[in-house]
Design an enzyme around this catalytic site. Structure first.
Site, short mmCIF file in Angstrom:
data_model
loop_
_atom_site.label_atom_id
_atom_site.label_comp_id
_atom_site.label_asym_id
_atom_site.label_seq_id
_atom_site.Cartn_x
_atom_site.Cartn_y
_atom_site.Cartn_z
N HIS A 291 0.84 -1.21 0.00
CA HIS A 291 0.00 0.00 0.00
C HIS A 291 0.87 1.25 0.00
O HIS A 291 2.09 1.18 0.11
CB HIS A 291 -0.88 0.04 1.26
CG HIS A 291 -2.06 -0.88 1.20
ND1 HIS A 291 -3.33 -0.44 1.04
CD2 HIS A 291 -2.13 -2.23 1.28
CE1 HIS A 291 -4.17 -1.46 1.03
NE2 HIS A 291 -3.46 -2.57 1.17
N GLU B 204 3.31 -0.39 3.97
CA GLU B 204 2.93 0.96 3.60
C GLU B 204 4.16 1.76 3.21
O GLU B 204 5.12 1.83 3.97
CB GLU B 204 2.27 1.67 4.81
CG GLU B 204 1.06 0.96 5.36
CD GLU B 204 -0.23 1.40 4.69
OE1 GLU B 204 -0.15 2.25 3.78
OE2 GLU B 204 -1.30 0.90 5.07
#
Ligand SMILES: [Zn+2]
Length: 1245
Positions: free
Chosen positions: A1038, A1123
């Site tokens: 992500h 992330e």
């Protein structure tokens, strides 16, 4: 410590005299003072004298062992004699003035005693003025140190005493001042304020504050402070409005502004503004303020203040007032629903999408009465004194999962294996026997081609997804396509048979013979010839031009651009036919311009120079514009030679097979040329002092000088037929009608300023953040200001050094095809466009936010692209996968399957990568089949393009020739779904798929029709779980928009329990620490990775996210979300730099290296290393626990940022998207109004 000794040496120590006097006083107390008033007076007078004359005496009274304070306070409490009382008050005052700690007095109960005396004295017939004065002076000093002061004052009845005293002493400045000082403390308590207001204190204050005067300025200052506090109460604000004081305040403020030329009374001016600010907190106040021309008055005065830095607090408060009083503007849209709608195969009955499209026609969803919904203008009658105690509580913790049942892995056995068996076909490697393989000179081709699709997009579509009936078949677009290009694109005359690496471009408009060029290019590649023969090609003459003619090339390009817009009709039709994307459905934009593809034609012709220039070597230096060697200037870089996975022609080929809802027929240059990461550093942008104030003042100026405002719409996607509005005026030209493009509207506000509106995700009415659009028609050297006015998040990394990305076609032609961080004067703040409650999920009174940036263009006739982050389209992925497959060696096993087809008709690729077995011996085949699986996914959120770049790094590493890569392939079988949301990516969504939903919230119950990629990916995992082959690691890539660095979220029962208050048995907490190993390794090898930002807490809001479901239902202990920051790093080697594709790709490669280390750790017999690592980890854990804030997911990295907070402080905006995985966090906006300043420099720690 040494004092007694020193005193003794001096013979008669002074402190002993004080002690002696205190002793006498104590005796008098004990015997009852009434009998000996004189003695008490004398003793207290002597003590006072000593303290006044000898510093030591004071210290002695206050010293730790001394009971001096008790004796004095007890005398004060007991005496009935005014003179003695006064003496003691003077003593206390002396002690306090000398800097002794007020807290000591407070803890000994001085407040209560003082209030008691005040009450007693006030009941006398003629209270002593001197006594009243002293009492108030002392109370004013004690008050701020006593948290219960307001409450004590109210309960003792002191409020009225002070107020009455003031009413009778309006002209007695000496007495009035301490009264006001006490009043100022009283009124910090809201309940007191309300009560004081009822007693007419607001009116009283307006009698005290005056226009400019050199006299009594400290009195006015205190009165304004008190008034400001009083007006925080809405009923008091209402009183001020009703008393017609708003124009008076404005007039007085202006009077001080004009006369206080040396800025000596900044605090008084600030006091007026705070009063105005508190009055304008209520709706009626704003109305009256506007009627009194407050906007103009404050705008003009503040503009005069802007250059004087010491007046910053005034500017800040004034702009706060103006912003809250700014009339709410309507977002310039007919509806906030996405400009595009995709008819879903079956209708949502409930949920947001159903709501969205079941609204009755004619409902205005852009604005509603949400702003008129005035907060109840009554004060809540709760005591605010305890507020500070409560503020510390961490409300963010509410999201932690506390249901122990949900914290335990639960494999769901609900799917029968019969149903999952169909997924066997995606795991051929688990049954492959390689009997047909010749391992001496093996090509694994037979293996791969049997089950996989080849790289060509057309043929990849022939492999139908597994059969879960969806309505896809109903759409004409989904009619299975013939595999040959001729059948597919009948209108195109296929002049050359396209090959995967060099196929024909759809440049029917191009003036040159493309066939020739392609042949030359192919030949070029084969023979590695230096420069192809330029025979017959018109533009090739440019090669012989002198270097100075770079400019002429630009003119030529401009000419091509012109041609393009003039001759669009013919080209368009040809294109439409060629690409085969316009045949299905109704063409929404059949007559619009097609700029890019035609432009492509024009530019391709310039690629005749071929590769081989010194181009690659100077891509790192910024000064290449002027170097202008023939090749460097004239050539269009052949990025196919420079970027291993890029090929412009192949890209166009891939675009043809990509299905978009708007049926895009254009290709954006950056995606066509590709991006070569610059080698120079791109540090975080230093915020220019005061940038936000100046931007906001420009915004307010729209209201003040309406005649300057053009308000000209230059791009409007809601006009389907012709979004690009042509006109002869001097306006920029915008476009975003290409894959991943997102811009809905552009409005020219002033000559060089544009308001931009982003499109909502399809089938939703919000979620916009991602942008990608094209700008042309710019003037060189002129600074343009761009404002994206419908941002939703309450804060942004744009306030912390992040810049937007820009790609210049002229730069690309000049040999620098790349996205660069750009833009100046960047900031992000709350604006005056209200969000309707429909858009804000039912919440009222919300506003949008503006991202503003400025750009000065340096090339004439350039075409520039701006993006939120490095674009990475679905077609780019297909191109990369095709090129990756071509990297296959006999040692590599790679298979590309189509997992399924998306709602929009795009195929979702599934990759399998591992090493070929060494031979087809039983042992080798067995080793091959039994390799642990690593399951990777990415890009479920389309706006997080960085995830794709990280994935690219992973894939390239996996296909690499390094020994590490070989080891890794031998160690594991990789199953990779590189793009979980192709439709979202194609259509320029930020977060959702075509179903209008966040796919990463569907993992618990994915619907095969609405969420096919999630449904089938989960099925793959369920299949693996069934056959006891659950992956060792699952990781979903992500991007994070509000934090820096790269980090992971994982799942741990233990750490979740630690973070919450739930009690758990020790058996609940038995957990292998293995989940920490991978992030720990990453933090050691990857400079961008930060362990401190990782979290292993399970949140309720994520219970249907991939990471949590794979952990809980599939039983994968190492289940992660990785992330990557969209902004950059604040630690490690890249500290202070913005992140680029090089760092992102490196991260993807390092992830692979970490997996190899993980293998070594888990493979060790004695686990010694792992244990070491774990003890290391435990060390970290205890640290983490003691300062648990570091691991909490919702926490934001950034410290409070004054200027940013300033402008959102007006309402307590919290992010409505609590379900947002990416730093949705509850961003608190502490009210720092009284210290407002522009001190951006402080914002980093
Ligand atoms: Zn995400």
């Amino acid at each position: 410590m040494n004092k007694p000794k020193m005193a003794a040496e001096k013979g008669v120590p002074s402190n002993s005299k004080v002690q002696m006097l205190l002793g006498q006083l104590e005796r008098i107390n004990g015997e009852g003072m009434v009998n000996d008033v004189e003695a008490a007076r004398q003793v207290t007078a002597k003590i006072l004298h000593l303290i006044q004359t000898q510093e030591k005496s004071g210290k002695e009274v206050m010293s730790k062992g001394s009971s001096g304070i008790e004796v004095i306070l007890s005398s004060l409490e007991n005496t009935r004699d005014d003179q003695t009382t006064l003496n003691i008050l003077y003593i206390l005052s002396e002690l306090l003035t000398a800097g002794h700690r007020m807290g000591v007095f407070v803890s000994k109960g001085v407040t209560g005693i003082l209030f008691h005396i005040l009450m007693t004295t006030s009941k006398e017939l003629a209270p002593s003025e001197e006594l009243m004065l002293q009492l108030h002076s002392l109370l004013a000093k004690v008050g701020p140190k006593d948290r219960k002061f307001g409450l004590k004052a109210r309960l003792s009845g002191a409020l009225n005493v002070t107020v009455n005293l003031m009413k009778h002493s309006l002209h007695n400045t000496k007495l009035l001042l301490p009264c006001l000082q006490v009043l100022r403390v009283y009124s910090t308590n809201l309940v007191n304020s309300v009560s004081l207001g009822k007693n007419g204190v607001v009116e009283l204050m307006f009698k005290i504050v005056t226009p400019y005067s050199k006299r009594n300025t400290s009195l006015i200052k205190v009165a304004l402070d008190a008034l400001g506090s009083l007006l925080k109460s809405k009923t008091n604000a209402r009183r001020a409005v009703d008393g017609k004081h708003v124009p008076v305040l404005l007039a007085m403020y202006m009077d001080w502004h004009r006369n206080d030329t040396r800025h000596r009374h900044m605090l008084i001016r600030k006091g007026f503004l705070i009063c105005l600010r508190n009055i304008t907190n209520i709706k009626l106040g704003r109305k009256v303020f506007n009627e009194a021309d407050g906007m103009r008055i404050l705008f003009n005065s503040s503009t005069e203040c802007l250059p004087v830095r010491t007046l910053d607090p005034l500017v800040s408060i004034a702009s706060l007032i103006m912003r809250s009083c700014f009339p709410k503007n309507r977002l310039p849209l007919p509806t906030i629903k996405s400009a595009f709608h995709y008819q879903l195969p079956h209708k949502h009955v409930i949920g947001p999408v159903a709501q969205l499209y079941s609204q009755p026609a004619g409902v205005d969803d852009v604005v509603d009465d949400s702003d008129d919904n005035e907060e109840t203008e009554a004060d809540t009658e709760n005591d605010t004194e305890n507020e500070e105690d409560e503020k510390d509580h961490n409300t963010a913790n509410e999201d932690i999962e506390t249901d122990l049942n949900k914290l335990h892995p639960k494999k769901s056995p609900d799917r029968p294996f019969e149903e999952l068996r169909v997924y066997e076909r995606f795991f051929l490697e688990l049954s492959e026997d390689f009997q047909g393989c010749n391992f001496e000179c093996s090509k694994s081709g037979s293996t791969t081609s049997s089950s996989s699709t080849t790289s060509s997009s057309a043929s990849s579509r022939s492999s139908r997804p597994i059969i879960v009936p969806t309505a896809q078949a109903l759409s004409p677009k989904h009619v299975p396509k013939a595999t040959s290009q001729e059948d597919c694109y009948p209108t195109k005359v296929q002049r050359t048979q396209p090959s995967p690496s060099a196929s024909s471009t759809p440049a029917s408009q191009a003036p040159l013979e493309l066939d020739t060029i392609h042949r030359i290019k192919d030949q070029d590649k084969k023979e590695e010839a230096h420069i192809p023969s330029p025979d017959g090609l018109a533009t090739l003459s440019s090669l012989t031009r002198p270097p100075s003619q770079g400019q002429r090339i630009e003119q030529e390009l401009a000419h091509v651009l012109d041609c393009v817009s003039l001759e669009e009709e013919g080209g368009l039709n040809a294109e439409g036919g060629t690409w085969g994307v316009k045949q299905a459905g109704t063409s929404v934009n059949g007559t619009r311009l097609i700029q890019s593809p035609l432009l492509l034609g024009g530019i391709v012709t310039r690629r005749v120079g071929g590769g081989g220039s010194n181009w690659g070597s100077d891509c790192g230096s910024e000064g290449t514009e002027d170097e202008g060697g023939e090749g460097a200037v004239l050539e269009v870089p052949d990025t196919a030679l420079l970027l291993s996975l890029h090929d412009p022609d192949l890209y166009v080929e891939m675009v043809k097979g990509t299905h978009s809802v708007p049926q895009y027929a254009e290709v954006a240059y950056p995606d066509y040329f590709g991006h070569i990461a610059p080698t120079f550093r791109e540090p975080h942008l230093e915020r220019v002092y005061g940038v936000q104030s100046s931007k906001i003042f420009q915004d307010i100026e729209r209201l003040i000088h309406p005649n300057d405002i053009l308000d000209k719409v230059v791009y409007d996607l809601d006009i389907r037929s012709c979004p690009v509005i042509e006109d002869e005026g001097e306006s920029l030209k915008f476009n975003s009608q290409f894959e991943s493009g997102n811009l809905r509207k552009a409005v020219q506000v002033r000559k060089y300023e544009y308001d931009l509106v982003l499109n909502s995700d399809i089938n939703t009415n919000h979620y916009h953040q991602w942008f990608y659009f094209e700008v042309s028609g710019m003037r060189v050297g002129t600074t343009y200001r761009f404002n994206i006015i419908n941002c939703e998040k309450t804060n942004s990394q744009y306030n912390y050094g992040m810049q937007v990305l820009m790609y210049s076609v002229q730069e690309a032609i000049g040999g620098r095809p790349r996205w660069v961080r750009t833009g100046t004067d960047i900031c992000y703040y709350k604006n005056h466009f209200p969000r309707s409650s429909i858009a804000a999920g039912g919440q009222k009174g919300k506003s949008y936010y503006t991202l503003t940036f400025s750009k000065t263009f340096s090339h004439k006739d350039d075409v520039c692209y701006f993006a939120y982050h490095y674009p990475y389209t679905y077609s780019t992925l297909k191109m990369h996968l095709s090129k990756l497959e071509a990297l296959k060696t006999p040692q590599i096993y790679i298979r590309q399957d189509v997992l399924c087809e998306t709602l929009g008709g795009n195929s979702c690729p599934l990759l399998t990568i591992t090493a070929m077995p060494e031979s087809n011996s039983n042992d080798h085949i067995c080793q091959f089949r039994n390799r642990p699986l690593i399951f990777l996914t990415a890009r479920v959120h389309p706006g997080e393009t960085n995830a794709s770049w990280v994935m690219k790094g992973t894939l390239e590493f996996l296909m690499g020739t390094s020994p590490l890569a070989a080891n890794l392939r031998e160690a594991y079988i990789f199953k990779i779904v590189p793009m979980l949301n192709p439709d979202g990516v194609v259509n320029g969504n930020h977060r959702c798929s075509l179903s209008g939903e966040d796919l990463n919230r569907q993992w618990q119950n994915p619907n095969p029709e609405l969420h096919p990629t999630i449904y089938h990916t989960k099925s793959l995992l369920q299949y693996l779980a069934h056959i006891q082959r659950a992956p060792l690691v699952f990781c979903d890539y992500h991007g994070h928009s509000r934090k820096k660095n790269v980090f992971m979220y994982g799942c741990s029962v233990k750490e979740t329990v630690w973070q919450s208050n739930i009690s758990a048995t020790s058996s609940d907490l038995q957990e292998d620490l293995g989940y920490r190993a991978l992030p720990k390794i990453l933090s050691q090898i990857a400079p961008a990775f930060s362990m401190a930002s990782c979290s292993f807490v399970v949140e309720r809001s994520k219970e249907s996210a991939a990471r949590v479901v794979v952990w809980r239902e599939i039983g994968v202990q190492r289940s992660y979300t990785m992330e990557s920051s969209l902004c950059g790093c604040d630690q490690g080697k890249y500290k202070g730099l913005q992140i680029g594709t090089r760092e992102l790709e490196e991260m993807g490669a390092q992830f692979c290296v970490a997996l190899l280390r993980l293998k070594r750790l888990t493979g060790l017999r004695n686990h010694q290393n792992l244990l070491d690592l774990e003890s290391d980890i435990i060390g970290t854990q205890s640290k983490v626990v003691s300062s648990c804030s570091t691991t909490y997911v919702m926490e934001e990295d950034e410290p409070s940022f004054l200027e940013a907070i300033d402008y959102s402080a007006e309402s307590n905006d919290e992010d409505p998207e609590a379900e947002n995985e990416h730093g949705s966090g509850v961003h608190k906006n502490p009210d720092h109004l009284d210290q407002l300043s522009d001190s951006e420099t402080n914002h980093r720690d």
